[in-house]
Design a protein around this motif. Sequence first.
Motif, PDB file in Angstrom:
ATOM      1  N   ARG A 130      23.905  46.634  29.866  1.00 47.96           N
ATOM      2  CA  ARG A 130      23.494  47.344  31.087  1.00 47.96           C
ATOM      3  C   ARG A 130      24.523  48.362  31.564  1.00 47.96           C
ATOM      4  N   CYS A 131      25.800  48.035  31.420  1.00 43.43           N
ATOM      5  CA  CYS A 131      26.849  48.878  31.989  1.00 43.43           C
ATOM      6  C   CYS A 131      27.629  49.675  30.951  1.00 43.43           C
ATOM      7  N   GLY A 132      27.523  49.294  29.680  1.00 47.89           N
ATOM      8  CA  GLY A 132      28.158  50.079  28.634  1.00 47.89           C
ATOM      9  C   GLY A 132      29.644  49.842  28.446  1.00 47.89           C
ATOM     10  N   PHE A 133      30.158  48.698  28.891  1.00 48.45           N
ATOM     11  CA  PHE A 133      31.562  48.403  28.636  1.00 48.45           C
ATOM     12  C   PHE A 133      31.729  46.912  28.365  1.00 48.45           C
ATOM     13  N   ASP A 134      32.820  46.589  27.695  1.00 47.50           N
ATOM     14  CA  ASP A 134      33.127  45.204  27.341  1.00 47.50           C
ATOM     15  C   ASP A 134      34.014  44.608  28.425  1.00 47.50           C
ATOM     16  N   ILE A 135      33.632  43.479  28.982  1.00 47.14           N
ATOM     17  CA  ILE A 135      34.422  42.870  30.056  1.00 47.14           C
ATOM     18  C   ILE A 135      35.828  42.518  29.591  1.00 47.14           C
ATOM     19  N   ARG A 136      36.011  42.362  28.283  1.00 45.21           N
ATOM     20  CA  ARG A 136      37.347  42.053  27.773  1.00 45.21           C
ATOM     21  C   ARG A 136      38.316  43.219  27.940  1.00 45.21           C
ATOM     22  N   GLU A 137      37.779  44.408  28.218  1.00 48.95           N
ATOM     23  CA  GLU A 137      38.632  45.570  28.443  1.00 48.95           C
ATOM     24  C   GLU A 137      39.238  45.557  29.843  1.00 48.95           C
ATOM     25  N   VAL A 138      38.679  44.749  30.729  1.00 50.72           N
ATOM     26  CA  VAL A 138      39.176  44.682  32.105  1.00 50.72           C
ATOM     27  C   VAL A 138      40.080  43.467  32.225  1.00 50.72           C
ATOM     28  N   SER A 139      41.365  43.690  31.971  1.00 50.06           N
ATOM     29  CA  SER A 139      42.344  42.607  31.974  1.00 50.06           C
ATOM     30  C   SER A 139      43.620  43.058  32.668  1.00 50.06           C
ATOM     31  N   PRO A 140      43.679  42.929  34.000  1.00 51.03           N
ATOM     32  CA  PRO A 140      44.882  43.316  34.734  1.00 51.03           C
ATOM     33  C   PRO A 140      46.155  42.649  34.230  1.00 51.03           C
ATOM     34  N   SER A 141      46.057  41.398  33.819  1.00 53.66           N
ATOM     35  CA  SER A 141      47.261  40.709  33.340  1.00 53.66           C
ATOM     36  C   SER A 141      47.802  41.387  32.085  1.00 53.66           C
ATOM     37  N   ARG A 142      46.914  41.818  31.209  1.00 46.29           N
ATOM     38  CA  ARG A 142      47.359  42.532  30.010  1.00 46.29           C
ATOM     39  C   ARG A 142      47.897  43.908  30.370  1.00 46.29           C
ATOM     40  N   SER A 143      47.264  44.553  31.342  1.00 40.95           N
ATOM     41  CA  SER A 143      47.724  45.870  31.780  1.00 40.95           C
ATOM     42  C   SER A 143      49.128  45.807  32.356  1.00 40.95           C
ATOM     43  N   LEU A 144      49.420  44.749  33.088  1.00 42.76           N
ATOM     44  CA  LEU A 144      50.735  44.629  33.720  1.00 42.76           C
ATOM     45  C   LEU A 144      51.866  44.487  32.717  1.00 42.76           C
ATOM     46  N   GLU A 145      51.545  44.163  31.481  1.00 49.77           N
ATOM     47  CA  GLU A 145      52.584  44.081  30.457  1.00 49.77           C
ATOM     48  C   GLU A 145      53.240  45.433  30.224  1.00 49.77           C
ATOM     49  N   GLY A 146      52.526  46.512  30.553  1.00 47.99           N
ATOM     50  CA  GLY A 146      53.090  47.843  30.380  1.00 47.99           C
ATOM     51  C   GLY A 146      53.542  48.486  31.680  1.00 47.99           C
ATOM     52  N   CYS A 147      53.587  47.710  32.754  1.00 52.77           N
ATOM     53  CA  CYS A 147      53.942  48.239  34.075  1.00 52.77           C
ATOM     54  C   CYS A 147      55.427  48.027  34.359  1.00 52.77           C
ATOM     55  N   THR A 148      56.030  48.976  35.075  1.00 51.89           N
ATOM     56  CA  THR A 148      57.452  48.864  35.426  1.00 51.89           C
ATOM     57  C   THR A 148      57.680  48.929  36.932  1.00 51.89           C
ATOM     58  N   ALA A 149      56.611  48.988  37.710  1.00 52.63           N
ATOM     59  CA  ALA A 149      56.741  49.121  39.159  1.00 52.63           C
ATOM     60  C   ALA A 149      56.986  47.762  39.819  1.00 52.63           C
ATOM     61  N   PRO A 150      57.670  47.735  40.952  1.00 52.84           N
ATOM     62  CA  PRO A 150      57.801  46.502  41.730  1.00 52.84           C
ATOM     63  C   PRO A 150      56.415  46.044  42.197  1.00 52.84           C
ATOM     64  N   VAL A 151      56.182  44.734  42.190  1.00 54.99           N
ATOM     65  CA  VAL A 151      54.862  44.215  42.540  1.00 54.99           C
ATOM     66  C   VAL A 151      54.975  43.074  43.553  1.00 54.99           C
ATOM     67  N   LEU A 152      54.136  43.160  44.575  1.00 54.57           N
ATOM     68  CA  LEU A 152      53.946  42.055  45.512  1.00 54.57           C
ATOM     69  C   LEU A 152      52.588  41.428  45.204  1.00 54.57           C
ATOM     70  N   PHE A 153      52.606  40.178  44.742  1.00 53.16           N
ATOM     71  CA  PHE A 153      51.372  39.446  44.474  1.00 53.16           C
ATOM     72  C   PHE A 153      51.026  38.615  45.711  1.00 53.16           C
ATOM     73  N   ALA A 154      49.779  38.678  46.123  1.00 51.99           N
ATOM     74  CA  ALA A 154      49.340  37.897  47.287  1.00 51.99           C
ATOM     75  C   ALA A 154      48.013  37.225  46.961  1.00 51.99           C
ATOM     76  N   HIS A 155      47.811  36.059  47.543  1.00 51.60           N
ATOM     77  CA  HIS A 155      46.562  35.349  47.285  1.00 51.60           C
ATOM     78  C   HIS A 155      46.307  34.346  48.403  1.00 51.60           C
ATOM     79  N   ALA A 156      45.037  34.165  48.764  1.00 51.17           N
ATOM     80  CA  ALA A 156      44.664  33.160  49.757  1.00 51.17           C
ATOM     81  C   ALA A 156      44.634  31.783  49.101  1.00 51.17           C
ATOM     82  N   ASP A 157      45.177  30.798  49.795  1.00 46.91           N
ATOM     83  CA  ASP A 157      45.312  29.473  49.193  1.00 46.91           C
ATOM     84  C   ASP A 157      43.987  28.747  49.005  1.00 46.91           C
ATOM     85  N   GLU A 158      42.931  29.176  49.714  1.00 47.56           N
ATOM     86  CA  GLU A 158      41.629  28.518  49.581  1.00 47.56           C
ATOM     87  C   GLU A 158      40.601  29.433  48.910  1.00 47.56           C
ATOM     88  N   ASP A 159      41.062  30.391  48.161  1.00 48.63           N
ATOM     89  CA  ASP A 159      40.160  31.324  47.476  1.00 48.63           C
ATOM     90  C   ASP A 159      39.348  30.571  46.418  1.00 48.63           C
TER      91      ASP A 159
END
Length: 221
Positions: A130-159
Amino acid sequence: AGLSGGDLCTLGHNESDDLRCVVDHVLTLKGVTSVALWGRSMGAASCAMVAATDRRVDALVLDSCFLSVERVALDVAKKYVNSIPFLESAIMMGKSFGGIRLDKTDIFAGGEDQVYEDAVGEFREAVLKRCGFDIREVSPSRSLEGCTAPVLFAHADEDQLVFPYHSDLMHASYEGGEKRKFVIEGHHNSERPAAFLQYARCFLEGHLKPPGVRKVMGEGR
């Protein structure tokens, strides 16, 4: 996403291209000397995917980011397969059919994990068709392997949509630069508290570059 055109949301695949255009435009504006990205859920995924290849991004705030679309789909499959009343009652009450006591292995002929994987596979095929792309291409964790910027990770504890372990794993494995983690009380769509907003603001202010620095450093993509 949001007010953009089109009928489909691609969970960060196409949205990251939109964000790249925004970064390109913002850096042409008079007085803009530094860019940071702050996103939530799919927005966070888009930020991570852009920052992986664009060194002009000086800092990231990733709120409720997911490891990958495939991992979220697997979480959802496990959540809803396990909530089917017949399956759970058959297991919990130990009902017998034809003299055979059922457990999860019996109910899921191919094994429990196989049921989950099959469900995700069906989702993957539907998105591809339907959308023309593979969901396996959307992987932020894999993308971050090539990132060099400072990162603040945040998450709700009851998500319960994107489970907190997604951010926990990304924070633990990130090696591209400074990293911090902020745990928020609430769920996926909770209003973010003032304490977090202030913390994130201070984090970004500490990493945005003052006028002239980018030119001297000769930074680019």
